[in-house]
Scaffold this motif. Sequence first.
Motif, PDB file in Angstrom:
ATOM      1  N   GLU A 119       1.255   4.022  -3.091  1.00 36.19           N
ATOM      2  CA  GLU A 119       0.994   5.453  -2.889  1.00 36.19           C
ATOM      3  C   GLU A 119       2.208   6.289  -3.285  1.00 36.19           C
ATOM      4  O   GLU A 119       2.071   7.343  -3.913  1.00 36.19           O
ATOM      5  N   PHE A 177      -7.425   7.527   0.666  1.00 38.23           N
ATOM      6  CA  PHE A 177      -7.743   7.643  -0.758  1.00 38.23           C
ATOM      7  C   PHE A 177      -9.044   8.424  -0.929  1.00 38.23           C
ATOM      8  O   PHE A 177      -9.129   9.359  -1.742  1.00 38.23           O
ATOM      9  N   TYR A 223      -5.415   6.709 -12.720  1.00 36.66           N
ATOM     10  CA  TYR A 223      -5.878   5.501 -12.031  1.00 36.66           C
ATOM     11  C   TYR A 223      -6.550   4.534 -12.995  1.00 36.66           C
ATOM     12  O   TYR A 223      -6.325   3.326 -12.918  1.00 36.66           O
ATOM     13  N   LYS A 262      -8.354  12.063  -0.185  1.00 37.06           N
ATOM     14  CA  LYS A 262      -7.629  12.716  -1.283  1.00 37.06           C
ATOM     15  C   LYS A 262      -8.571  13.025  -2.450  1.00 37.06           C
ATOM     16  O   LYS A 262      -8.523  14.111  -3.032  1.00 37.06           O
ATOM     17  N   ARG A 308       2.451   9.200  -6.231  1.00 31.85           N
ATOM     18  CA  ARG A 308       2.975  10.556  -5.983  1.00 31.85           C
ATOM     19  C   ARG A 308       4.133  10.864  -6.926  1.00 31.85           C
ATOM     20  O   ARG A 308       4.234  11.963  -7.460  1.00 31.85           O
ATOM     21  N   HIS A 364      -5.804   3.246   4.536  1.00 30.36           N
ATOM     22  CA  HIS A 364      -5.370   3.622   3.185  1.00 30.36           C
ATOM     23  C   HIS A 364      -6.578   3.920   2.294  1.00 30.36           C
ATOM     24  O   HIS A 364      -6.524   4.843   1.470  1.00 30.36           O
ATOM     25  N   CYS A 393      -1.631   0.426  -7.668  1.00 29.30           N
ATOM     26  CA  CYS A 393      -2.362   0.597  -6.414  1.00 29.30           C
ATOM     27  C   CYS A 393      -2.679  -0.760  -5.796  1.00 29.30           C
ATOM     28  O   CYS A 393      -3.347  -1.596  -6.409  1.00 29.30           O
ATOM     29  N   LEU A 403       0.836  -1.203   0.000  1.00 28.53           N
ATOM     30  CA  LEU A 403       0.000   0.000   0.000  1.00 28.53           C
ATOM     31  C   LEU A 403       0.870   1.252   0.000  1.00 28.53           C
ATOM     32  O   LEU A 403       0.624   2.196  -0.761  1.00 28.53           O
ATOM     33  N   THR A 404       1.888   1.259   0.824  1.00 26.60           N
ATOM     34  CA  THR A 404       2.788   2.411   0.924  1.00 26.60           C
ATOM     35  C   THR A 404       3.562   2.613  -0.376  1.00 26.60           C
ATOM     36  O   THR A 404       3.693   3.748  -0.863  1.00 26.60           O
TER      37      THR A 404
END
Length: 189
Positions: free
Chosen positions: A70, A132, A92, A135, A74, A128, A105, A66-67
């Motif tokens: 992300e 999302f 996406y 965001k 970015r 997470h 993702c 997950l990290t």
Amino acid sequence: MGHSQADKARSRERILNEAATQIRDKGLDALSIGSLMQQVKLTHGGFYGHFASRSDLIAAALEQALTLGEASARASRDPDKPVSVNSLVRSYLSRSHRDQPKSGCAIGALISDVGRADEQCRAVMEPHIEAFIAKVAETLGDDGDSGAIVAVSAMVGALAISRVITDPKRSDAILRTVRDAIVAMASDQ
């Protein structure tokens, strides 16, 4: 001769990075401790120096996936441009994201697996998903988050469905249709 704490930390990081890639690519259940440890050139017995159990590994690998997903999102953005609904959705719901589950993702790649997993894994993914949604709400200018919930659900669902469809034209149409609907929804707000 023993290993230093720094060596142990590097080994753990290698294990987590490989496990994160494997679960995004093949799912949570496909992760084999033996083959994972062989892949990172460590012994099967050495696994227990890093993790108490397979469940602990899966939860840690899920967090890592997950990290990393992300961070990848970015890094792919132009830092000098604000994130727009159009750019977020186009990125996406793109062919490249669809075709590269092991580097994209982790929510989209693993949502169904985690939905059937233990509470520990669901607790790892939940913040997470909330981040999302937050965001997307910020990008939409959504004072509440109902539009963001719809958009995130549609994006994750469309990505998952597009990965199942074997006809490339139909798969592309699913991505395009949901992408257009979210952009239209955002312009109506």
